[in-house]
Design a protein around this motif. Structure first.
Motif, PDB file in Angstrom:
ATOM      1  N   SER A   9       0.827  -1.208   0.000  1.00 27.99           N
ATOM      2  CA  SER A   9       0.000   0.000   0.000  1.00 27.99           C
ATOM      3  C   SER A   9       0.861   1.256   0.000  1.00 27.99           C
ATOM      4  O   SER A   9       2.077   1.208   0.178  1.00 27.99           O
ATOM      5  N   ARG A  10       0.175   2.397  -0.177  1.00 26.64           N
ATOM      6  CA  ARG A  10       0.876   3.676  -0.087  1.00 26.64           C
ATOM      7  C   ARG A  10       1.363   3.961   1.330  1.00 26.64           C
ATOM      8  O   ARG A  10       2.097   4.923   1.560  1.00 26.64           O
ATOM      9  N   GLY A  11       0.946   3.136   2.262  1.00 28.93           N
ATOM     10  CA  GLY A  11       1.408   3.293   3.632  1.00 28.93           C
ATOM     11  C   GLY A  11       2.903   3.141   3.782  1.00 28.93           C
ATOM     12  O   GLY A  11       3.484   3.562   4.795  1.00 28.93           O
ATOM     13  N   LEU A  12       3.567   2.551   2.791  1.00 31.27           N
ATOM     14  CA  LEU A  12       5.026   2.458   2.833  1.00 31.27           C
ATOM     15  C   LEU A  12       5.662   3.842   2.909  1.00 31.27           C
ATOM     16  O   LEU A  12       6.797   3.990   3.375  1.00 31.27           O
ATOM     17  N   THR A  13       4.945   4.849   2.451  1.00 33.05           N
ATOM     18  CA  THR A  13       5.439   6.224   2.483  1.00 33.05           C
ATOM     19  C   THR A  13       5.751   6.658   3.911  1.00 33.05           C
ATOM     20  O   THR A  13       6.560   7.572   4.121  1.00 33.05           O
ATOM     21  N   LEU A  14       5.124   6.026   4.889  1.00 29.92           N
ATOM     22  CA  LEU A  14       5.330   6.415   6.285  1.00 29.92           C
ATOM     23  C   LEU A  14       6.662   5.928   6.863  1.00 29.92           C
ATOM     24  O   LEU A  14       7.167   6.513   7.817  1.00 29.92           O
ATOM     25  N   PHE A  15       7.217   4.866   6.302  1.00 35.71           N
ATOM     26  CA  PHE A  15       8.390   4.264   6.921  1.00 35.71           C
ATOM     27  C   PHE A  15       9.581   5.211   7.026  1.00 35.71           C
ATOM     28  O   PHE A  15      10.256   5.248   8.060  1.00 35.71           O
ATOM     29  N   VAL A  51      -5.768   1.432   4.554  1.00 37.93           N
ATOM     30  CA  VAL A  51      -4.572   1.682   5.343  1.00 37.93           C
ATOM     31  C   VAL A  51      -3.746   2.732   4.610  1.00 37.93           C
ATOM     32  O   VAL A  51      -3.941   2.934   3.409  1.00 37.93           O
ATOM     33  N   PRO A  52      -2.840   3.443   5.328  1.00 39.05           N
ATOM     34  CA  PRO A  52      -2.488   3.256   6.725  1.00 39.05           C
ATOM     35  C   PRO A  52      -3.517   3.884   7.658  1.00 39.05           C
ATOM     36  O   PRO A  52      -4.291   4.756   7.244  1.00 39.05           O
ATOM     37  N   CYS A  53      -3.463   3.459   8.893  1.00 38.56           N
ATOM     38  CA  CYS A  53      -4.343   3.993   9.921  1.00 38.56           C
ATOM     39  C   CYS A  53      -3.594   3.914  11.245  1.00 38.56           C
ATOM     40  O   CYS A  53      -3.133   2.836  11.637  1.00 38.56           O
ATOM     41  N   LEU A  54      -3.459   5.035  11.907  1.00 36.94           N
ATOM     42  CA  LEU A  54      -2.730   5.111  13.170  1.00 36.94           C
ATOM     43  C   LEU A  54      -3.710   5.313  14.319  1.00 36.94           C
ATOM     44  O   LEU A  54      -4.633   6.130  14.216  1.00 36.94           O
ATOM     45  N   VAL A  55      -3.514   4.563  15.396  1.00 36.72           N
ATOM     46  CA  VAL A  55      -4.327   4.734  16.603  1.00 36.72           C
ATOM     47  C   VAL A  55      -3.401   5.101  17.746  1.00 36.72           C
ATOM     48  O   VAL A  55      -2.444   4.372  18.045  1.00 36.72           O
ATOM     49  N   LEU A 193      15.969   6.696   3.426  1.00 29.41           N
ATOM     50  CA  LEU A 193      15.554   6.336   2.071  1.00 29.41           C
ATOM     51  C   LEU A 193      16.547   5.408   1.376  1.00 29.41           C
ATOM     52  O   LEU A 193      16.357   5.050   0.217  1.00 29.41           O
ATOM     53  N   LYS A 194      17.585   4.994   2.096  1.00 33.61           N
ATOM     54  CA  LYS A 194      18.663   4.235   1.451  1.00 33.61           C
ATOM     55  C   LYS A 194      18.224   2.855   0.982  1.00 33.61           C
ATOM     56  O   LYS A 194      18.825   2.290   0.066  1.00 33.61           O
ATOM     57  N   ASP A 195      17.180   2.281   1.593  1.00 29.74           N
ATOM     58  CA  ASP A 195      16.746   0.929   1.215  1.00 29.74           C
ATOM     59  C   ASP A 195      15.641   0.939   0.160  1.00 29.74           C
ATOM     60  O   ASP A 195      15.124  -0.125  -0.198  1.00 29.74           O
ATOM     61  N   ILE A 196      15.277   2.103  -0.328  1.00 25.67           N
ATOM     62  CA  ILE A 196      14.234   2.197  -1.344  1.00 25.67           C
ATOM     63  C   ILE A 196      14.904   2.192  -2.714  1.00 25.67           C
ATOM     64  O   ILE A 196      15.590   3.139  -3.093  1.00 25.67           O
ATOM     65  N   ALA A 197      14.703   1.119  -3.446  1.00 25.58           N
ATOM     66  CA  ALA A 197      15.430   0.910  -4.704  1.00 25.58           C
ATOM     67  C   ALA A 197      15.170   2.022  -5.715  1.00 25.58           C
ATOM     68  O   ALA A 197      16.044   2.336  -6.533  1.00 25.58           O
TER      69      ALA A 197
END
Length: 204
Positions: A9-15, A51-55, A193-197
């Motif tokens: 999902s686009r939730g990867l943007t949060l990492f 998702v994502p959803c934060l509680v 961001l180093k692990d984002i190909a």
């Protein structure tokens, strides 16, 4: 805090944001398979079934931009969000909400392959206007980065914009404009961001 997410999902943007804030140990991540997002248990948390959803302490934050802004403000000592009375706060919010609104709408409609003529007919009712206006906004704004969008300090807006840009470029939705290169090269050097190909071509 509990973060409901999905690796596709686009939730990867949060990492990258979570890593920049150094709060990995403060968030319990729950991986949601797509069918599970539409089960009653999860729809009680987020009726949209997304998702994502934060509680956090019983409060549900369910939109990507809201989660970005919330976390950067909650951990404002990390320096990823301008103060409320800082004039740069307006530009910071502009970039995050542009990505969440007009740019996301443009990406989604591009994926649907709606004819340009139809888009032009509905231009006044679309938040992104048309393709030319999105490209113009991004090229003009990102060209002014020095080296980050708000100057010398990296903020959550830089992380969000860079991820959205690199996604759209790799999806062949946005051209890899020369105006983007210095900004993406700057962001590609950050550890978060180093692990984002997708950023590999910008690492010099």
């Amino acid at each position: 805090m509990t973060l409901y997410n999905n690796p596709q999902s686009r939730g990867l943007t949060l990492f990258p944001l979570i890593q920049e804030l150094g709060i990995e140990d403060q968030i319990q991540q729950v991986e949601m398979a797509y069918p599970d997002m539409h089960q009653p248990n999860y729809e009680q948390i987020n009726p949209m079934g997304k998702v994502p959803c934060l509680v956090d302490r019983g409060i549900v934050i369910s939109e990507m931009a809201a989660i970005y802004i919330y976390l950067a403000d909650k951990f404002r000592d990390k320096g990823l969000a301008p103060d409320l009375d800082d004039p740069k706060r307006g530009a910071y919010l502009k970039w995050i909400l542009f990505c969440h609104g007009p740019l996301t709408e443009y990406i989604d409609i591009s994926n649907l392959q709606i004819p340009a003529e139809r888009i032009e007919q509905q231009r006044r009712s679309l938040s992104f206007g048309n393709e030319a206006s999105v490209h113009r906004f991004l090229k003009q704004g990102i060209l002014q980065a020095s080296p980050y969008l708000l100057g010398e300090q990296c903020t959550a807006a830089d992380l969000y914009v860079a991820y959205c840009l690199i996604f759209a470029i790799n999806a062949k939705i946005l051209p890899d404009y020369a105006e983007f290169t210095p900004f993406l090269q700057t962001l590609a050097k950050r550890d978060s961001l180093k692990d984002i190909a997708w950023f590999q071509p910008y690492r010099t």
